[in-house]
Design a protein around this motif. Sequence first.
Motif: not given
Length: 411
Positions: A304-327
């Motif tokens: 459960q802890t491993t899944f939670s960590s990888s889930n937040y890691n994926y969300k974090s990478k998605m947000r970074s990709a969205e934020a940097e795209w326009d720039a």
Amino acid sequence: MKYFLMLSTLFLVLNVEARVSFSNALREINKRSTDIPPVIAGVEAAEHFQLSKKLKFVPSLAAGYSKSEEFTYSSNTDSLFLKSSFNIFNGGSDYADYQAGSYNLFASQAKLGKVVLALENKATVVIVDYLQKSIDKNIYQSIYKTKVKSLRATRRRFKKGLTPRQEVLKSQVDLGISKAQLNSSKISSFLSRSKLVNLLGHSQLAVRWPLKNKLKRLNLKRLKSSKLNFDSRPDLLEAKYQMMRDQNNLKSVKRSFLPKIDFFYTMSANTSNSVESDTRTSLLTISIPLFSNWQTYSSYKTAQTTFSSSNYNYKSKMRSAEAEWDALKQNLADSIHTAREREANVKISRSLYRDNFKRFRAGKASVNDLQLDQARLLQAESQQSSGWAAVHLAFLNYCHAKGISIVSCDV
């Protein structure tokens, strides 16, 4: 003399052809890389791991031989057996395990793509730096030659009494400064070349901006309206598949709390005191987990802890990709616009310098006037070089944000 010129021309042509193009240089760097083979080995290991998960749905088979002896009754028994077992129901744990293995394989393949792009990023930065330093060296070499011509012209005018000695001294000082700048650029070019040789194995690279013509024609309106496809980026895919792998691992552990049904079938050929017999045994078992020293629940919390960590890691990478795209898009557009302006400035500066140099040789312009035009041309050409270097790096970041190689990337 005619044949000598023909041979010289042929040698120059062959020498140019021997130069490696940008795309071929990237291929050679990939082949020489020590980062890619371990990742390929990881993909192969993930394929075998996935196969082992798939074969869990196939009955297992085992063969064996046993020999026993009883001293009380002086009895000897030899047994040769073949045993098969098949899991009928495991609460869906085995299927979730199989799904986890599939996503683990997908994550390994995405990691390979990510490493390839990371290597391309590193290689392109080194190549662009080498090209810029080499072009700057050529610029300083050209300026140095013009300084030599200026000094010669000044001395001729001084001998004719058309210019004072101070003008000759100014030209000499100017030549010395130009020589120092040329030597400094040679050192920078040498250091940049050593980095390229470390990656490529040689420095036989064509010294020209490889994507200049393509980038000059880039449609900036289409660039600004381009969209990002998250499923084309290997780093995002790796994070996504890792999250899905860990999710199915969690499902597998959860389902291990359910009852388990197994079927066993054994055939054996026995020989006891010279008497032969055959045995067939069928066994159906139902196992209900009651207490496992807290190991099952501990495995569940870990998963459960491993899944939670990888889930937040994926969300974090998605947000970074969205934020940097326009720039990244805006940076590429601005870099191209700046490089185009600097290229136009070079044409104007070169034209002004040529006109002023003619005036200088005719005695209608001073050394100071010529020095100003030379400095202006040097600055314009240097800015043009750094401008196209910035465009290539901006295009590299734009392409990798889309998950595409810079060689095959387009808007």
